[in-house]
Scaffold this motif. Structure first.
Motif, PDB file in Angstrom:
ATOM      1  N   GLU A 112      42.050  42.189  37.283  1.00  7.34           N
ATOM      2  CA  GLU A 112      40.781  42.740  36.772  1.00  7.34           C
ATOM      3  C   GLU A 112      39.836  43.041  37.939  1.00  7.34           C
ATOM      4  N   ALA A 113      39.772  42.121  38.919  1.00  2.00           N
ATOM      5  CA  ALA A 113      38.892  42.328  40.081  1.00  2.00           C
ATOM      6  C   ALA A 113      39.365  43.525  40.900  1.00  2.00           C
ATOM      7  N   PHE A 115      40.977  46.150  39.784  1.00  2.00           N
ATOM      8  CA  PHE A 115      40.656  47.391  39.057  1.00  2.00           C
ATOM      9  C   PHE A 115      39.267  47.885  39.475  1.00  2.00           C
ATOM     10  N   GLU A 116      38.358  46.927  39.628  1.00  2.00           N
ATOM     11  CA  GLU A 116      36.995  47.282  39.993  1.00  2.00           C
ATOM     12  C   GLU A 116      36.915  47.719  41.465  1.00  2.00           C
ATOM     13  N   GLU A 117      37.489  46.883  42.333  1.00  2.00           N
ATOM     14  CA  GLU A 117      37.387  47.158  43.776  1.00  2.00           C
ATOM     15  C   GLU A 117      38.065  48.473  44.170  1.00  2.00           C
ATOM     16  N   HIS A 119      38.812  51.196  42.256  1.00  2.00           N
ATOM     17  CA  HIS A 119      38.756  52.090  41.092  1.00  2.00           C
ATOM     18  C   HIS A 119      39.048  53.551  41.427  1.00  2.00           C
TER      19      HIS A 119
END
Ligand SMILES: O=C(O)c1ccccc1NCC(=O)[C@H](O)[C@H](O)COP(=O)(O)O
Length: 209
Positions: A112-113, A115-117, A119
């Motif tokens: 999940e982290a 996916f953000e970093e 993106h």
């Protein structure tokens, strides 16, 4: 819907030809010298020439310098960059090419982290964690750590072979699978029959859906 297949760590012309013949979607060339699958610029340029239209050639790097990546890009027609180390998203994006980021999964929340970093990546490759090696370990990880919500395409890697890839694709439903050791007879030396069997197993999933 079946998953796409990337065969990684090719070093020989005959292995490229076999992977093309049996329907791989992407072929990975390793530009990381400590790896037994590492290729030189001359070797990579020759291997890439054999790849027909509509198949991707992926260049794999681990914590490279900018100059190293640029030197490869000058000589080898790569379709995609794969960063398999601790590179930042800004560094990965700075070559003006499409790129995927690999992470080594060992605990909940990491994907999940990422996916953000990352993106802006074209995909997130999820591989097994190992204390000593960045990839190509032949180890798998707990696929339950992969969330159902996926803002980026997931490329599943780590310890896949024709023995477990059917179950992996059924359970994880990845955009693509990536394999290296599971289709080898020795490090960097692929086994064409194993490649054929692996790809058939992936494609068998859509026939049973
Ligand atoms: O293949 C290597 O030797 C390698 C070395 C360092 C970083 C990454 C490496 N390979 C990256 C890949 O994309 C492999 O296909 C992936 O790690 C899965 O490998 P395997 O578990 O052997 O199928």
């Amino acid at each position: 819907m079946s998953a796409r297949v990337k065969i990684c760590g090719l070093t020989r012309p005959e292995d490229i030809d076999g992977a093309v013949q049996f329907g791989a979607d992407a072929l990975g060339l390793v530009f990381y010298e400590p790896s037994p699958r590492s290729v030189s610029l001359d070797q990579a340029a020759e291997l890439a020439k054999r790849v027909p239209a509509f198949m991707s050639v992926v260049g794999l790097f681990v914590n490279p310098s900018r100059q190293e990546v640029e030197a490869v890009l000058e000589r080898v027609p790569l379709d995609l960059l794969q960063f398999h180390g601790d590179e930042s998203a800004d560094f990965c994006a700075s070559f003006g090419r499409r790129w995927i980021k690999a992470i080594r999964v060992r605990e909940a929340g990491q994907i999940e982290a990422a996916f953000e970093e990352f993106h802006n990546a074209s995909g997130l490759l999820v591989d097994a964690w190992d204390p000593d090696r960045y990839g190509g370990t032949g180890k798998s990880f707990n696929w339950d750590l992969i969330p159902d919500y996926r803002p980026l395409p997931i490329i599943l890697a780590g310890g896949l072979s024709s023995d477990n890839v059917f179950a992996a694709v059924k359970q994880v439903k990845p955009w693509a699978v990536d394999v290296s050791g599971g289709v080898e007879q020795d490090k960097g030396i692929k086994d064409i029959q194993k490649i054929s069997h692996f790809i058939k197993e992936v494609h068998r999933v859509c026939k049973t859906d």
